[in-house]
Structures are given as C-alpha cells and as structure tokens.
Design a protein around this motif. Structure first.
Motif, PDB file in Angstrom:
ATOM      1  N   LYS A 316       0.844  -1.197   0.000  1.00 28.16           N
ATOM      2  CA  LYS A 316       0.000   0.000   0.000  1.00 28.16           C
ATOM      3  C   LYS A 316       0.883   1.254   0.000  1.00 28.16           C
ATOM      4  N   PHE A 317       2.153   1.079   0.379  1.00 26.43           N
ATOM      5  CA  PHE A 317       3.036   2.241   0.496  1.00 26.43           C
ATOM      6  C   PHE A 317       4.299   2.125  -0.351  1.00 26.43           C
ATOM      7  N   MET A 343      -0.427   6.840  -2.449  1.00 32.37           N
ATOM      8  CA  MET A 343      -0.778   6.197  -1.178  1.00 32.37           C
ATOM      9  C   MET A 343      -1.739   7.065  -0.390  1.00 32.37           C
ATOM     10  N   HIS A 344      -2.561   6.423   0.413  1.00 32.49           N
ATOM     11  CA  HIS A 344      -3.434   7.148   1.333  1.00 32.49           C
ATOM     12  C   HIS A 344      -2.857   7.018   2.730  1.00 32.49           C
ATOM     13  N   ASN A 371      -5.058  11.291  -0.613  1.00 31.39           N
ATOM     14  CA  ASN A 371      -3.798  10.870  -1.223  1.00 31.39           C
ATOM     15  C   ASN A 371      -2.784  11.997  -1.272  1.00 31.39           C
ATOM     16  N   LYS A 372      -3.122  13.136  -0.700  1.00 29.09           N
ATOM     17  CA  LYS A 372      -2.196  14.264  -0.616  1.00 29.09           C
ATOM     18  C   LYS A 372      -2.201  14.763   0.825  1.00 29.09           C
ATOM     19  N   PRO A 373      -1.090  15.372   1.257  1.00 36.40           N
ATOM     20  CA  PRO A 373      -1.100  15.906   2.624  1.00 36.40           C
ATOM     21  C   PRO A 373      -2.110  17.037   2.739  1.00 36.40           C
TER      22      PRO A 373
ATOM     23  N   LEU B 190     -10.372  11.463  -1.509  1.00 35.53           N
ATOM     24  CA  LEU B 190     -10.567  11.124  -0.107  1.00 35.53           C
ATOM     25  C   LEU B 190     -11.496   9.925  -0.049  1.00 35.53           C
ATOM     26  N   ARG B 191     -10.985   8.806   0.430  1.00 32.43           N
ATOM     27  CA  ARG B 191     -11.819   7.603   0.491  1.00 32.43           C
ATOM     28  C   ARG B 191     -12.167   7.303   1.936  1.00 32.43           C
TER      29      ARG B 191
END
Lengths: 417, 198
Positions: A316-317, A343-344, A371-373, B190-191
């Motif tokens: 995932k990362f 990545m989330h 998915n972004k800061p 955003l999930r």
C-alpha cells in the motif's frame, strides 16, 4: 555641533558572503551595528503549498531542494513523518543505510560550511580542500541514486534500492590518459561500501589538515573568538538548535536524546562548546565530522554482514518488485494504484524530527486520509537560527556580520522554503 | 518512555486541569487544545512550571482547516499549532489554539514568552493572515514586497493571482493577472478510512 545620526546600509542580496539571497538592512553607528533587519523570502517557492497539491511520493524530491546542501536529511524527516502516521515498519537494513547516508550528508554539509565560512573570513585554501573531499561523497550519492545532489533516495518504508556492488569508473579521455584514469579508479574497484571504507580511512587525516590550517591560526582566532556569543538560556529561548545550541554548551542532540532510525545502535559522542562563540561552534562542527566518520564506519561493517530487504513489503506504500509485478495480478494493481492515485496516509497528525546538520529539522504532517497531505509544515532550523541574527550582531563591527552569517550556516533553500 | 509520557499527561492534568479543552495522546505525541482567551497564562505556565519546563518553542504552524476532510470540518477555521520542547525533561508537547473568529482571526503573541516565536508569527501572519496582538514587529516575511493576499489559505489558488514580467515599453517589471491555466495532474481523492482493508 554637527548633527550625528545613524547610517543605514543595505547588505545583499547579491553579496557573495550573504550565502545566497540574504538581504540585510543594517543600522550603523560608525562601524558598529545598532540593528540588523534581515529580509528573507527571496527564494520562497511555496514548498508547503505545493506539497498540498502533490501526492505523498511526489513531494520527496521537493525535500532535497529545501536545504540543498544536506539533501537526504530533509528527506529523512519527511519519509519518517509518513511512516509514523501510517505505522510502517522500516527494515533494519534500510535504517542503517539511512543513518549512513545521513552522516555522509552531515559531512557534506559541514565541509561546505567550513569551506564557505573560511572563504568569508579570509582563509581561501580550506575551501579547496573541502571541495576535494566533497567530491568523493557526492560520488557515493551518485552511485546509489544516480544524482549527485538531489538524490530522492529515501522512500516511505525504506530506501529506493540496495547499495550497488560496483562503483562507476572513470574512462580515459582527452583530459585523462589511461595511466591517470587507472590511478583515479584505484579505490573504485570494489563495491560502494569498499569505496566508502577507503574514504573513512582517509578522512580523519583530512580533518587534521583543516585543523592545521585553522584551529591555531592567529587570524582565524581573531576573527571568531568572542564573536556572536550566545548564552545557553538565550539560545534555547530563541529556538536555536543543532551545532549552534551545542556550541553554547547545551548537550542536546536528537540522535542521542530521542533516537530515530538506527542511531541507538551506533556509538558516537556529542561535542559541546564552552563559550558559545563562533570559534566554539567551529570546533563543535569539526568534531561532528569526526564523529560522523565514526558512525559511517560502524554502518559499513554492519551493512556488510547483514543483507536483507531495504524497503517495506507493505504494497500500500511501497511498490512491489518488477519480477512479481509481471507475474501477479494483485501486485500489478498495487503498482498501478500507487503510481496513479498514490498512497493514502491515515487521518491524523505527526511531527517527525531529525538531527539535521543545521539543527532540528521537523516535518509536521497533517493528513485527512486523502492521497495528498492536508498540510505540511517544514520546521527549518536555519529559519530559527537566522531570526537570532539581529540579537547576535548588535554591538559588533560590520566585518563581524560576515562571521556571524557564516557561523549560523544558513542556506536559503530551507529558510525561505 | 511510556511511563514518562504518562507522567507528562498527569503533570498536565494536575497543573492545568480544566483549562485544557482536550488532551489527546496518539502516535507517542501529546496534543492539547487551549482556549485563545487563556493562552498566554497557560503557555507561560508550560514554560515555567517545574514539572513541564518547556523552555523552547520549536515550531509554530498556522493552520487553515476549512477544507479538512473535504468539508467535514465543523470547528473553527484557523488555528495555530505550537510544538514545545523541554530539554530538561526530554519531552515534547503540541498545543493547538483555535482563533475565535473565522473572518478576522486574532491570537495573542507569544513572542514575550519565547523570543524565537517572533519570525514564526510573522510567517503565520504573512501566509495565513493570522493577527498576533502584542507582536513587536508584525510584517510580512516570506512573500514579495507589496504582496496582496494570504497564499497558504485554502481558498488561495496554487498559481496565485498575479505574475511578473519585464515590460520593454515601460522598461520595468510589471505585474499582470496570471495567464497560466490551473491544472491538476493527480486529483485529490478522499476515500473512506477502511478502503483497501479487507
């Protein structure tokens, strides 16, 4: 009686000893500084805002460009913040590689600082020596990442790839004939670790050479002893960190006090100063180079004996390997998702710090699960150090401003962000 | 390490008690929220109390929560986040203080408590438009001379409002509205928190 008034002088931003783009407005009483007003922001690129519009991985190369003489330390703080939020386990080998490269970076930074500081206050030769040694370390950067400076080598979960088994070699050209090239390639016959080990054997002698040039040099001492004295209490209150704080006698090094990566597994000492002047800060930094050399040696011997993965297996990362990606549907999907959507990072906030060559470099990362800061705040050590400039130069002569700018080791990439 | 962290929580509780709006310990970091009206006395206590001794303010960060969680945020819009460090006790603390009003965010300056806060507050003023009352010299710091707007607010576009070019007719640098098209290479997604966990 003639009217006597203070004289205001502009210094920089194109002044060679302004270390980039510092503009100072100096208020003078004769040759004595009454007030200094630094104008910064001429290199402001909005890194923090840009990072809010990029995926987590895309911001890694921006970190190199903050403090552009200690690239990998900046990256370390950033990837560490992501790892902290996401709870990623970093393989031990990757941690040792990071420690080794952090220390290489520290030596690179301090060599750059020593050379430039020497040049600023009248010691030309040391600059040439320092750049000779920097070349070897930049080659180590290049061997591992392909780039001499902006490496983008650390990734969330580890490092991009393992250390190479061979060093790139020079080739014969119009400038270097075969015999000269053979001599240049002498220490490049083995792996990267062999090359670095050779460097760590030579480096203490080089530091002795710099010290011969400067430590007991009468002119050097006249320019630095008693200049820009900071008391420990005042240094803490002003937010000063790193060698500047240690020069004032505060034994505070995050590598020891709040160890991260593999720093609790290596042996080194923290040098501290006594008087808190520019000369003590010089001594602290020189000793730090020796200590970094010691840490690199320990990392080399550990890395030789302990092969293993260098990046987490959590896909995932971190991307899956090329081989498995081509045989396994799930890993292909992971790869695709990772490099398109990114990545989330789980919702939350984390403050990650490293002992950067200039002080405490922190990344305050706020994620809302996207998915972004959501917000990335860079705590640049140079910003806090430079803010004390006004206090440090008051009552000194104009020529001492150059010493104090030099002793602060400022780099505008990180101050202006 | 864990016993030490626990005692920081206890120390905070016994010293400040009701004056802390919330206390959260996560990822080995402690975050407290303090009311803006009480901030100066609470922060001074954090610096001076023998059990805390946060002699250093390491970082001061402006925050704009308006788009947090794509509109899920219900609290106040602006906040300032302080990261404090106690060299004596080897502890860190995060203090968050929300500005009461969203339209005109005002907080008290901590430059008298930690002189190192001076530039950090100027930065938050410059980039977020937060006002710090009692600051000795609240000027813009990072943006250009004569800059208009607060670039790190979420409603400020990434490409800005104006661009600069050299005008050969007037023989000087002029400002003009931006000509670049806004573009987004990777959209923000955003999930739900459980996405991908099976």
């Amino acid at each position: 009686m003639p009217e006597i008034k203070n004289y205001t002088m502009n210094f920089g931003p194109q002044h060679p000893s302004a270390h980039g783009v510092l503009r100072l407005v100096l208020e003078l009483d004769g040759e004595v500084i009454v007030r200094a007003d630094p104008h910064i922001g001429l290199l402001h690129r909005g890194t923090e805002k840009l990072a809010e519009h990029k995926t987590f991985l895309q911001s890694v190369p921006y970190m190199d460009r903050l403090d552009y003489v200690s690239m990998l330390c900046n990256e370390h703080a950033y990837v560490q913040a992501i790892e902290k939020l996401a709870g990623i386990e970093v393989p031990l080998r990757a941690q040792y590689i990071r420690v080794m490269y952090d220390e290489i970076t520290r030596i690179l930074n301090h060599l750059m600082w020593l050379g430039a500081h020497g040049l600023d206050i009248g010691a030309m030769t040391v600059f040439l020596y320092c750049f000779r040694e920097r070349e070897d370390l930049l080659d180590a950067y290049e061997a591992v990442s392909g780039a001499r400076m902006h490496a983008a080598y650390y990734r969330p979960g580890g490092v991009y790839r393992d250390l190479p088994d061979s060093m790139p070699q020079y080739e014969a050209s119009k400038i270097h004939n075969a015999a000269a090239v053979k001599k240049l390639n002498e220490n490049r016959q083995g792996s990267l670790l062999d090359f670095l080990e050779d460097f760590t054997r030579r480096f203490p002698t080089y530091v002795d050479e710099y010290e011969t040039l400067l430590t007991d040099n009468r002119i050097w001492k006249q320019r630095t002893v008693g200049i820009g004295v900071l008391t420990p209490e005042r240094a803490l209150a002003l937010g000063i960190t790193g060698p500047m704080l240690r020069g004032s006698g505060v034994e505070w090094d995050l590598r020891k006090k709040q160890p991260y990566a593999a720093y609790d597994k290596v042996d080194f000492d923290i040098p501290v100063g006594v008087n808190g002047d520019s000369y003590d800060r010089y001594l602290v930094r020189v000793e730090e180079m020796r200590q970094s050399n010691r840490i690199i040696k320990q990392c080399i011997s550990w890395l030789r004996q302990n092969p293993g993965p260098v990046i987490t297996a959590n896909h995932k990362f971190a991307p899956p390997g090329r081989e498995s990606m081509k045989q396994n549907m799930e890993e292909l999907i992971h790869h695709f998702k990772l490099f398109t959507e990114g990545m989330h990072v789980p919702e939350g906030e984390a403050y990650s710090v490293v002992e950067h060559p200039k002080g405490e470099f922190g990344i305050y990362l706020v994620s809302d699960g996207a998915n972004k800061p959501y917000r990335l705040k860079i705590r640049a050590p140079g910003f806090a150090n430079l803010s004390s400039l006004d206090e440090m130069v008051r009552g000194h002569m104009i020529a001492d401003v150059v010493t104090i700018i030099g002793t602060q080791d400022i780099v505008f990439g990180e101050i202006d962000r | 390490m864990t016993t030490e962290k626990k005692s920081l929580l206890e120390d905070l509780g016994s010293l400040l008690g009701e004056r802390l709006v919330s206390v959260q310990a996560r990822l080995g970091e402690i975050t407290v929220v303090v009311r803006a009206t009480e901030m100066l006395s609470v922060l001074t206590l954090m610096r001076d109390a023998e059990e805390l001794r946060f002699a250093q303010m390491v970082d001061l960060c402006g925050m704009d929560y308006s788009e947090y969680g794509d509109g899920a945020w219900e609290g106040k819009r602006f906040a300032v986040v302080y990261h404090l460090l106690s060299v004596v006790h080897n502890r860190r603390l995060r203090v968050r203080i929300f500005a009461e009003e969203d339209d005109f965010p005002v907080l008290a300056s901590v430059a008298d408590i930690w002189p190192g806060a001076n530039w950090f507050e100027r930065e938050a003023f410059d980039l977020f438009g937060l006002i710090f009352t009692g600051h000795p010299d609240l000027r813009r710091i990072l943006t250009d001379y004569g800059f208009v707007g607060n670039p790190f607010r979420k409603d400020f576009p990434l490409s800005g409002h104006v661009e600069m070019r050299y005008d050969p007719e007037q023989q000087r640098v002029v400002y003009q509205p931006v000509t670049v098209e806004p573009r987004e290479v990777t959209p923000r997604i955003l999930r739900e928190q459980t996405y991908g966990c099976n």
